[in-house]
Design a protein around this motif. Structure first.
Motif, short mmCIF file in Angstrom:
data_model
loop_
_atom_site.label_atom_id
_atom_site.label_comp_id
_atom_site.label_asym_id
_atom_site.label_seq_id
_atom_site.Cartn_x
_atom_site.Cartn_y
_atom_site.Cartn_z
N CYS A 49 -0.77 1.32 -2.81
CA CYS A 49 -0.04 1.35 -4.23
C CYS A 49 -0.07 0.26 -4.83
O CYS A 49 -0.11 0.24 -6.38
CB CYS A 49 1.56 1.96 -4.06
N SER A 77 -0.73 8.26 -3.26
CA SER A 77 0.17 7.66 -4.70
C SER A 77 -0.95 7.14 -5.61
O SER A 77 -0.62 7.34 -6.70
CB SER A 77 1.00 6.58 -4.04
N VAL A 78 -2.31 6.95 -5.04
CA VAL A 78 -3.11 6.65 -5.92
C VAL A 78 -4.33 7.14 -5.85
O VAL A 78 -5.17 6.69 -6.61
CB VAL A 78 -3.46 5.12 -5.65
#
Length: 328
Positions: A49, A77-78
């Motif tokens: 992240c 998350s990315v």
């Protein structure tokens, strides 16, 4: 901390990684009628992240080095951000710990890829050394069984310090099959317990001994980079400039090496060529932009033309690898 590495005392011949060596040792070139499959499929596992850019830099370098297919595995998350930045890649989102390390659930996601990729790069942008080491040890047997060659960079090299639970207590970790490791002096100090100043003062014996003990091709990075193999062969490369000492530069180097491995280059050859290409890319950028201020993301742009220039080849050539005594 006391050193855990016994430095060898006998001198070893050093081979210069120069144009003459590289041209006598050409990297594999696909046939004119070849497609992306024969250029090699590389998996890049990394990112977090806080550092999604590292996996983007490494993955871009894989393609600039000539790999034909690219898969990226990164944190959920990315993952969307990475997918938008890398439209050439398939992107897989992995479950993450609060520490930004990946969950071992990633093993099940990545297991089907083992039979389909030629090389895997693990480490750029990863966090949580212990969690990363656990994931590396869980994946290694699968990649070894599939004859997938492995490059470990950055946090993933911490697998040396965190052996699997079933490893005999007190016994240093040794890879079953050779892998590539790309530490700079600070990382080597962390991995060995040898003071960084001692490593900088005598990099050759450190690289040779770790390569032998770990069963790895070790590229000990610096203004003079030394590359050691498990059989005791030692190479050196001097070149580049201080502009290469910038955030993300190591991720690019690891990606270049992984791309060459995916194309079929043996581990020692891919490492020597990767180090040379990375350094010469920095020299080209310095000529146009100045020694300081060019960016890691710009290094990869220089690689395709350098590959042809150094080799004295064109994309249509069908040159094959020189036969070498070490076949990994």
């Amino acid at each position: 901390m006391e050193s855990r590495i016994d430095m060898p005392s006998s001198p070893t011949a050093v081979h210069d990684v120069d144009t003459a060596l590289l041209r006598s040792w050409p990297v594999p070139m696909p046939a004119v009628e070849g497609d992306k499959e024969i250029r090699g499929h590389v998996l890049v596992l990394g990112g977090s992240c806080e550092m999604p850019g590292a996996v983007i830099l490494a993955a871009t370098a894989c393609l600039r080095a000539g790999a034909g297919k690219l898969t990226i595995a990164t944190g959920q998350s990315v993952a969307q951000l990475v997918a938008l930045a890398m439209p050439e890649a398939r992107v897989i989102g992995l479950l993450e710990h609060p520490s930004a390390g990946f969950s071992l659930d990633a093993v099940a996601c990545l297991d089907p890829l083992a039979e389909r990729v030629d090389a895997v790069l693990i480490g750029p942008g990863m966090r949580d050394e212990a969690a990363t080491a656990a994931l590396v040890h869980a994946l290694l047997p699968r990649f070894e069984a599939a004859d997938t060659r492995v490059v470990l960079d950055a946090c993933a090299m911490g697998a040396l310090l965190h052996p699997p639970e079933n490893w005999p207590q007190g016994m240093p970790w040794r890879f079953e099959r050779p892998v590539i490791l790309t530490p700079h002096a600070g990382e080597m100090a962390h991995l060995t317990g040898i003071p960084k100043d001692d490593i900088n003062a005598a990099p050759d014996p450190c690289a040779l001994d770790t390569a032998r003990n770990w069963n790895a091709v070790v590229a000990l990075k610096g203004a003079r980079t030394v590359i050691a193999t498990p059989d005791g062969t030692l190479y050196q490369h001097e070149g580049g400039n201080v502009g290469l000492a910038i955030s993300g530069s190591g991720d690019v180097l690891a990606g270049i090496i992984a791309g060459l491995v995916a194309r079929g280059a043996p581990l020692d050859q891919a490492t020597c060529w990767g180090v040379a290409l990375h350094a010469r890319a920095g020299e080209r950028l310095a000529e146009r932009m100045g020694t300081l201020g060019y960016l890691a993301r710009e290094i990869s742009h220089e690689i395709p033309a350098l590959l042809e220039q150094i080799a004295g080849q064109h994309a249509g050539d069908t040159s094959t690898l020189r036969q070498t005594p070490v076949a990994w």
